[in-house]
Motif scaffolding. Structure first.
Motif, PDB file in Angstrom:
ATOM      1  N   GLN A  28       0.756  -1.110  -0.181  1.00  0.00           N
ATOM      2  CA  GLN A  28       0.029  -0.039   0.072  1.00  0.00           C
ATOM      3  C   GLN A  28       1.020   1.410  -0.298  1.00  0.00           C
ATOM      4  OE1 GLN A  28      -3.485  -0.024  -0.256  1.00  0.00           O
ATOM      5  NE2 GLN A  28      -3.330  -2.104  -0.514  1.00  0.00           N
ATOM      6  N   GLY A  45      -3.831  -1.479   5.468  1.00  0.00           N
ATOM      7  CA  GLY A  45      -3.419  -2.293   4.270  1.00  0.00           C
ATOM      8  C   GLY A  45      -2.173  -3.368   4.482  1.00  0.00           C
ATOM      9  N   ARG A  83      -7.262  -5.251   1.440  1.00  0.00           N
ATOM     10  CA  ARG A  83      -7.102  -4.945  -0.004  1.00  0.00           C
ATOM     11  C   ARG A  83      -8.211  -4.649  -0.718  1.00  0.00           C
ATOM     12  NH1 ARG A  83      -6.580  -8.957  -3.899  1.00  0.00           N
ATOM     13  NH2 ARG A  83      -6.620 -10.219  -2.463  1.00  0.00           N
TER      14      ARG A  83
END
Length: 301
Positions: A28, A45, A83
């Motif tokens: 991320q 993330g 995600r």
């Protein structure tokens, strides 16, 4: 960083630390691909080991050869929701989605041209019965629309909005090449199914539901996310059938094309297939459907 490492990082399908391992997950922070062994759950993330070291370094990580097997399922369950939720939450956006942008620009332009030319683009690009020998229609049908100065403008706009809420994020997640593969398979299978049913294929229906199906394959291991995608798909199914368009054959064909392509791309590396094997399978199925469509309704009577 060596030249070899730079070359590896340009391939979005493999882990930047382990070039022999395919993965769909990106860090991320830096955007590099990381395999399950290199994924570190962060507050937002998933991060790669290098990014964790550059920031706080407070998250513990062990190399792949020291990972306890029982820890893998836990890491798998925790990384996927972040995600996919970020993908669903980040609706639209332009960064890293040139194919999605291109499809929508062409779709909008052809619709406007259709309004001014008595639907000339529709006549040349839609998957019309009797024109199957014009094989480009199997790819161009989704970007054509029967444009009239009435509710068709609203229906075309809604289709474009739904596509924009889904396509760019999935394109960034899959990478350009795999995303194009899903789109092409959804378009060809959806258009062929529509033509084989004796009707005309047009509109973004096949592409949109092909993307939904591909995403469903991707999140199938998580029951909660699977339910969310099924609900979203069901809502769009009702809207699509209500708004009109190419109808159920395009919808079902698009989902088969998208889900089938995504499944082959996922299982291929696990089964030791060569990279071109899933491509050849999908291409063969699409070619067969095109031939069947041409044989049945391909010659203008």
């Amino acid at each position: 960083m060596t030249d070899g490492t730079r070359a590896i990082e340009t391939d979005p399908s493999v882990c930047y630390r382990h070039p022999g391992r395919q993965s769909w997950v990106l860090c991320q922070r830096c955007g590099r691909t990381v395999c399950p062994e290199c994924q570190i759950l962060a507050p937002v993330g998933v991060h790669c080991p290098d990014c964790v070291a550059e920031t706080s370094g407070g998250v513990s990580w062990r190399p792949a050869n020291n990972v306890v097997p029982l820890e893998k399922p836990k890491r798998r369950r925790t990384r996927q929701p972040g995600r996919v939720r970020s993908m669903l939450a980040g609706a639209g956006g332009s960064g890293g989605s040139p194919v999605s942008q291109g499809v929508l620009v062409v779709y909008a332009a052809l619709f406007l041209v259709g309004l001014l030319t008595q639907n000339l683009p529709f006549q040349w690009l839609a998957g019309a019965r009797g024109y199957g020998w014009q094989v480009w229609r199997f790819v161009t049908a989704p970007v054509s629309y029967y444009a009239t100065p009435d509710l068709s403008i609203l229906f075309a706009l809604l289709s474009g909005v739904f596509f924009w809420l889904t396509a760019p994020q999935l394109e960034r997640m899959l990478g350009t090449h795999r995303f194009i593969g899903v789109l092409l398979a959804s378009s060809i299978v959806g258009t062929a199914g529509t033509m084989l049913s004796g009707t005309t294929a047009y509109g973004l229906t096949s592409l949109l539901f092909g993307l939904f199906a591909a995403l469903l394959v991707e999140v199938w291991g998580d029951p909660r996310l699977r339910s969310q995608i099924l609900i979203i798909t069901g809502i769009n199914l009702l809207l699509s059938l209500t708004m009109g368009g190419a109808g159920l054959p395009a919808l079902v064909g698009g989902m088969i094309g998208g889900a089938g392509t995504m499944y082959l791309l996922r299982v291929g590396p696990d089964r030791g297939w060569k990279p071109r094997t899933p491509v050849l399978i999908v291409a063969g199925v699409c070619a067969l459907l095109i031939v069947l469509s041409v044989v049945r309704f391909g010659i203008l009577m």
